[in-house]
Design a protein around this motif. Structure first.
Motif, PDB file in Angstrom:
ATOM      1  N   GLU A  77       0.848  -1.190   0.000  1.00  0.00           N
ATOM      2  CA  GLU A  77       0.000   0.000   0.000  1.00  0.00           C
ATOM      3  C   GLU A  77       0.886   1.243   0.000  1.00  0.00           C
ATOM      4  N   LEU A  78       0.476   2.259  -0.750  1.00  0.00           N
ATOM      5  CA  LEU A  78       1.237   3.514  -0.759  1.00  0.00           C
ATOM      6  C   LEU A  78       1.344   4.117   0.632  1.00  0.00           C
ATOM      7  N   ARG A  79       0.285   4.046   1.393  1.00  0.00           N
ATOM      8  CA  ARG A  79       0.317   4.633   2.742  1.00  0.00           C
ATOM      9  C   ARG A  79       1.199   3.832   3.687  1.00  0.00           C
ATOM     10  N   ASP A  80       1.533   2.566   3.321  1.00  0.00           N
ATOM     11  CA  ASP A  80       2.462   1.795   4.141  1.00  0.00           C
ATOM     12  C   ASP A  80       3.915   2.148   3.823  1.00  0.00           C
ATOM     13  N   ILE A  81       4.147   2.677   2.616  1.00  0.00           N
ATOM     14  CA  ILE A  81       5.503   3.102   2.268  1.00  0.00           C
ATOM     15  C   ILE A  81       5.894   4.342   3.054  1.00  0.00           C
ATOM     16  N   ASN A  82       4.963   5.256   3.182  1.00  0.00           N
ATOM     17  CA  ASN A  82       5.217   6.503   3.902  1.00  0.00           C
ATOM     18  C   ASN A  82       3.919   6.939   4.578  1.00  0.00           C
ATOM     19  N   PRO A  83       3.923   7.165   5.886  1.00  0.00           N
ATOM     20  CA  PRO A  83       2.681   7.567   6.586  1.00  0.00           C
ATOM     21  C   PRO A  83       2.131   8.907   6.117  1.00  0.00           C
ATOM     22  N   GLU A  84       2.945   9.713   5.426  1.00  0.00           N
ATOM     23  CA  GLU A  84       2.452  10.987   4.920  1.00  0.00           C
ATOM     24  C   GLU A  84       1.670  10.826   3.616  1.00  0.00           C
ATOM     25  N   PHE A  85       1.698   9.637   3.046  1.00  0.00           N
ATOM     26  CA  PHE A  85       0.912   9.361   1.836  1.00  0.00           C
ATOM     27  C   PHE A  85      -0.518   9.057   2.278  1.00  0.00           C
ATOM     28  N   LYS A  86      -1.346  10.060   2.282  1.00  0.00           N
ATOM     29  CA  LYS A  86      -2.705   9.922   2.804  1.00  0.00           C
ATOM     30  C   LYS A  86      -3.714   9.939   1.664  1.00  0.00           C
ATOM     31  N   GLY A  87      -4.701   9.074   1.813  1.00  0.00           N
ATOM     32  CA  GLY A  87      -5.784   9.023   0.834  1.00  0.00           C
ATOM     33  C   GLY A  87      -6.145   7.597   0.482  1.00  0.00           C
ATOM     34  N   SER A  88      -7.423   7.378   0.208  1.00  0.00           N
ATOM     35  CA  SER A  88      -7.893   6.047  -0.176  1.00  0.00           C
ATOM     36  C   SER A  88      -7.930   5.870  -1.684  1.00  0.00           C
ATOM     37  N   LEU A  89      -7.901   6.965  -2.439  1.00  0.00           N
ATOM     38  CA  LEU A  89      -7.881   6.904  -3.891  1.00  0.00           C
ATOM     39  C   LEU A  89      -6.525   7.353  -4.406  1.00  0.00           C
ATOM     40  N   SER A  90      -6.122   6.804  -5.543  1.00  0.00           N
ATOM     41  CA  SER A  90      -4.859   7.201  -6.152  1.00  0.00           C
ATOM     42  C   SER A  90      -5.012   7.176  -7.661  1.00  0.00           C
ATOM     43  N   CYS A  91      -4.117   7.845  -8.342  1.00  0.00           N
ATOM     44  CA  CYS A  91      -4.122   7.861  -9.798  1.00  0.00           C
ATOM     45  C   CYS A  91      -3.430   6.592 -10.295  1.00  0.00           C
ATOM     46  N   PRO A  92      -4.131   5.724 -11.012  1.00  0.00           N
ATOM     47  CA  PRO A  92      -3.501   4.456 -11.431  1.00  0.00           C
ATOM     48  C   PRO A  92      -2.358   4.646 -12.423  1.00  0.00           C
ATOM     49  N   HIS A  93      -2.384   5.742 -13.213  1.00  0.00           N
ATOM     50  CA  HIS A  93      -1.319   5.991 -14.182  1.00  0.00           C
ATOM     51  C   HIS A  93      -0.223   6.820 -13.516  1.00  0.00           C
ATOM     52  N   MET A  94       0.790   6.133 -13.024  1.00  0.00           N
ATOM     53  CA  MET A  94       1.923   6.834 -12.445  1.00  0.00           C
ATOM     54  C   MET A  94       2.795   7.387 -13.571  1.00  0.00           C
ATOM     55  N   GLN A  95       3.472   8.495 -13.299  1.00  0.00           N
ATOM     56  CA  GLN A  95       4.357   9.120 -14.281  1.00  0.00           C
ATOM     57  C   GLN A  95       5.805   8.888 -13.861  1.00  0.00           C
ATOM     58  N   TYR A  96       6.649   8.665 -14.877  1.00  0.00           N
ATOM     59  CA  TYR A  96       8.052   8.354 -14.622  1.00  0.00           C
ATOM     60  C   TYR A  96       8.941   9.361 -15.341  1.00  0.00           C
ATOM     61  N   ASP A  97       9.914   9.921 -14.610  1.00  0.00           N
ATOM     62  CA  ASP A  97      10.912  10.826 -15.174  1.00  0.00           C
ATOM     63  C   ASP A  97      12.200  10.028 -15.344  1.00  0.00           C
ATOM     64  N   SER A  98      12.562   9.758 -16.603  1.00  0.00           N
ATOM     65  CA  SER A  98      13.741   8.935 -16.873  1.00  0.00           C
ATOM     66  C   SER A  98      15.043   9.641 -16.511  1.00  0.00           C
ATOM     67  N   ASN A  99      15.007  10.975 -16.426  1.00  0.00           N
ATOM     68  CA  ASN A  99      16.225  11.716 -16.085  1.00  0.00           C
ATOM     69  C   ASN A  99      16.538  11.625 -14.595  1.00  0.00           C
ATOM     70  N   THR A 100      15.529  11.790 -13.765  1.00  0.00           N
ATOM     71  CA  THR A 100      15.728  11.736 -12.322  1.00  0.00           C
ATOM     72  C   THR A 100      15.373  10.378 -11.722  1.00  0.00           C
ATOM     73  N   ARG A 101      14.781   9.478 -12.538  1.00  0.00           N
ATOM     74  CA  ARG A 101      14.364   8.152 -12.106  1.00  0.00           C
ATOM     75  C   ARG A 101      13.399   8.239 -10.928  1.00  0.00           C
ATOM     76  N   GLU A 102      12.435   9.108 -11.063  1.00  0.00           N
ATOM     77  CA  GLU A 102      11.402   9.265 -10.042  1.00  0.00           C
ATOM     78  C   GLU A 102      10.053   8.814 -10.595  1.00  0.00           C
ATOM     79  N   HIS A 103       9.279   8.178  -9.727  1.00  0.00           N
ATOM     80  CA  HIS A 103       7.913   7.757 -10.049  1.00  0.00           C
ATOM     81  C   HIS A 103       6.954   8.636  -9.246  1.00  0.00           C
ATOM     82  N   PHE A 104       5.985   9.226  -9.935  1.00  0.00           N
ATOM     83  CA  PHE A 104       5.033  10.147  -9.298  1.00  0.00           C
ATOM     84  C   PHE A 104       3.617   9.576  -9.393  1.00  0.00           C
TER      85      PHE A 104
END
Length: 777
Positions: A431-458
């Motif tokens: 669960e996203l909220r289990d990764i970080n307690p500051e990740f709050k919410g029961s709904l999330s955007c299923p299409h995550m975005q990826y930045d290949s330059n910084t290797r971050e997933h949003f």
């Protein structure tokens, strides 16, 4: 093929009996089911009583029976003379002794051999009647031929019924299959060349005119054989009924929305058109619906009934993950697939429905649960690796649980499924909220975005409240696997399927939705589309978030529309603006019409709405950021987002070359309807899923689109695989469903010309979907 009964057969079906169920046009269920018990009319002649008893045990649909029931009195003199020569072929009883798995061709009894067996039931209460040559005449068994005195009809009936009762008491009624008793049949060795008239191994005869069965066999054993054979026939018919495919099931399979069959072991695909594309290597991962129904048992007072739970929306179905691997050295293509929510299916069977863990966990499905189930703790139900349905998008090599060698499948309620990239075996649900307690919410955007330059997933999470909704933009990277919060803001609740990113900004569109009774209906609702309603009178807001400063910079607004998928976002430093390309609709009707029952059997007026590629220009971001701070974010001062229609052709599930992501580009590839591209009227155009792949030039609206299509074929989301630095030099890969053959194939196109390079057949059909795919090199 059902055989008409013989005219001499005096057994007539009851006029009030229901008509037999219609069978599939592709599969025939064979002969009619054998009669279950014998009926006796004491007013009939004794010869006809014996024939009726035989016809009740023998399947009335069998051609051998239908041809054998011929009255001997109707034979000519010549026919009677020739009859003994054919007695052996026409008077034998054939049964199958192949482990109980009798075929429809083997399991039959001729009338006279059954009559011979029944005649052994002593008509005078004692002596067994010997067989004579005249008894071998097919269908012409008489008491006088057997050399016994002719009893009255009443004596015949009483004797047979008495013997049936004694046999039932001694052996049980029709219960001899699988009991270990010897059938006393002798199948000829495989080495012998003799075969039966039907091409099967020669089987020992039960008739009295010569065979392997002892003529002195007692009548109890003979009666037991006949009952056992009738039981085999009944069980065979039951098996055929279970495996038969109805016309309704054929219609569902042709719609491309029947439950899929997984292929766990890798299978090399057979190329049926073209050849292996030179230079293509890597793996294609596809996720989409796999199971649309789950059967469960309901215990009644005296029986156990089977019911079927149906997932209503195509995005609610239990997912299947597929992998297609390209090996250029061997010039081979292999395929494997796996249903990745088996434990979720088991939970549906146990609970007779879906017991959702959070509000809005489904798009639109009847959970078949009571209101009290909302108070049952559900955390343990979803802790297993396959306990959650994650089938809306794929992220490649996302850092999760200490490794980035993962395939991550996502859904819209904040669950991430860690899958092994080799054998597709689910490892865990996170669960996203289990990764970080500051990740709050029961709904999330299923299409995550990826930045290949910084290797971050949003991704973006929503915490729906009674009066407002808090949006939280979160990020996970290799350097920060525990994640961090980019920014948060407050707005109305919305159905958010995707968003956009650039080098410096994250743009979150909030579509105009309202929740009846505030957030109360959402809190107690299971289906998202039933608790939120699209409001076309309110504008769409684009929230522009600075990745550097981690706050909302400014907000733009545009007239109401709805979009499921973003195409690209480009940041232009010269004009200090952001261009967002997406596939837009007038409202959210496209999401509400993706109901499984409507797609399987569309009505006359049903159609999937057309989406069009639009570009929204957000100008003067820096200047508007200053105004936003000064006005304290008053909505009345939000600047407009200017819209530009890129192409007049409809498109959906649009993709571009990943090498030009967040940069200016020229070509997009997506799905469309051939009839709509040709400008046909709406009532003629295709009304269901997309039936072609289209390539559009977004910088030249007058350029003709390139289209690939085949009759009765419905492709999935096309994926661009680059071959060089040129934008359209590469391959377009897709999996399409062939509704005529009810199978799926892998398609590879040359991106520049849309020339068909290769088609390879998959081992099983892959359902149509709004699912997504990613290519890993």
């Amino acid at each position: 093929m059902t055989t008409e009964p013989s005219k001499s057969d005096n057994h007539k079906q009851d006029a009030s009996a229901p008509e037999p169920a219609a069978t599939s046009p592709l599969l025939q269920t064979g002969d009619a089911q054998a009669a279950g018990s014998a009926s006796i009319d004491i007013d009939k002649p004794d010869k006809q009583i014996v024939l009726d008893m035989a016809s009740d045990i023998v399947a009335p649909g069998d051609s051998a029976v239908a041809q054998g029931a011929v009255d001997a009195s109707k034979l000519t003199t010549a026919e009677k003379t020739d009859a003994p020569a054919n007695a052996k072929d026409k008077g034998k009883t054939e049964i199958s002794n192949n482990g109980g798995e009798a075929s429809d061709q083997e399991d039959f009894i001729s009338v006279d051999s059954a009559a011979d067996a029944l005649q052994e039931v002593s008509l005078d209460g004692g002596a067994k009647a010997p067989a004579t040559g005249s008894s071998a005449l097919t269908g012409s068994v008489t008491v006088s031929d057997l050399g016994v005195s002719k009893p009255s009809p009443a004596e015949v009936a009483a004797a047979i019924l008495l013997k049936d009762a004694e046999t039932a008491r001694a052996f049980g009624s029709r219960g001899f299959h699988g009991s270990g008793e010897s059938d006393r049949t002798a199948i000829s060795p495989l080495g012998e060349s003799s075969t039966s008239p039907r091409g099967q191994p020669e089987i020992a005869e039960l008739s009295d005119d010569g065979g392997s069965v002892d003529e002195e066999e007692d009548m109890e054993e003979r009666q037991r054989r006949l009952f056992r054979l009738a039981e085999k026939r009944r069980q065979q018919k039951e098996r055929m009924a279970q495996t038969a495919v109805s016309s309704e099931e054929i219609e569902i399979m042709r719609s491309g929305l029947s439950s899929a069959r997984e292929c766990v072991a890798p299978v090399e695909l057979r190329i049926i058109n073209g050849s292996y594309p030179e230079g293509l290597r890597g793996s294609l991962y596809c996720v989409g619906p796999g199971r649309f129904e789950v059967a469960y048992n309901v215990q009644r007072e005296l029986e156990q009934a089977t019911r079927m739970f149906h997932f209503g929306h195509i995005m609610d179905a239990l997912p299947m993950l597929s992998k297609v691997s390209f090996d250029p050295k061997q010039a081979t293509v292999t395929y494997r697939s796996r249903l990745i929510a088996k434990q979720a299916a088991s939970r549906v069977q146990a609970e007779h429905g879906v017991n959702t863990k959070v509000p809005g966990a489904l798009y639109m499905t009847d959970t078949n649960q009571t209101f009290l189930n909302k108070f049952i703790p559900k955390a343990s139900h979803y802790s297993t690796p396959e306990g959650e349905s994650c089938g809306q998008d794929i992220q490649l090599f996302m850092p999760l649980q200490g490794t980035n060698q993962t395939i991550v499948c996502t859904n819209h309620v904040g669950a991430l499924q860690n899958v092994d990239p080799v054998d597709l075996r689910p490892r865990a649900i996170v669960e996203l909220r289990d990764i970080n307690p500051e990740f709050k919410g029961s709904l999330s955007c299923p299409h995550m975005q990826y930045d290949s330059n910084t290797r971050e997933h949003f991704t973006v999470m929503q915490d729906v409240g009674f009066r407002s909704t808090t949006y939280t933009v979160v990020a996970i990277s290799e350097s920060q696997p525990e994640g961090y919060v980019v920014a948060s803001f407050v707005a109305q609740a919305s159905v958010l399927h995707s968003f956009a990113i650039t080098q410096d900004y994250i743009v979150v569109p909030v579509y105009p939705y309202t929740a009846p009774i505030g957030g109360m209906s959402y809190r107690w609702g299971d289906s998202l589309l039933e608790t939120l309603s699209f409001d076309s009178t309110r504008p769409v807001h684009f929230y522009v978030i600075s990745r550097e400063y981690r706050r909302v910079q400014c907000v733009y607004q545009a007239p109401a529309f709805f979009a499921m998928h973003q195409v690209n976002a480009v940041q232009e430093s010269a004009t200090d603006s952001i261009s967002i390309d997406l596939v837009a609709y007038e409202d959210d009707a496209v999401l509400r019409r993706l109901m499984v029952k409507d797609l399987r059997r569309p009505s006359v007026d049903f159609s999937v709405p057309s989406g069009y590629a639009r570009r929204y220009q957000l100008s003067g971001v820096t200047m508007e950021a200053t105004k936003f701070v000064e006005s304290k974010g008053r909505p009345s001062l939000f600047p407009p987002a200017h819209m530009l229609l890129l192409r007049v052709e409809s498109i959906e599930l649009a993709r571009i070359n990943p090498m030009v992501a967040a940069r200016p580009y020229t070509f997009m590839y997506g799905l469309s309807h051939v009839e709509r591209l040709q400008g046909l009227p709406a009532h003629i155009a295709s009304t269901t899923m997309y039936n072609c792949i289209v390539k559009l030039d977004v910088n030249n609206s007058s350029a003709a689109p390139l289209v690939w299509s085949r009759k009765h074929c419905y492709p999935s989301e096309p994926v661009f695989v680059p071959h060089s630095d040129k934008e359209d030099d590469g391959y377009v890969v897709s999996v399409f469903f062939d509704s005529m053959r009810i199978t799926s194939c892998l398609l590879v196109l040359e991106a520049k010309t849309f020339k068909e390079l290769m088609i390879a057949q998959l081992p099983s059909a892959v359902p149509l979907s709004f699912g997504h795919a990613k290519f890993s090199i």
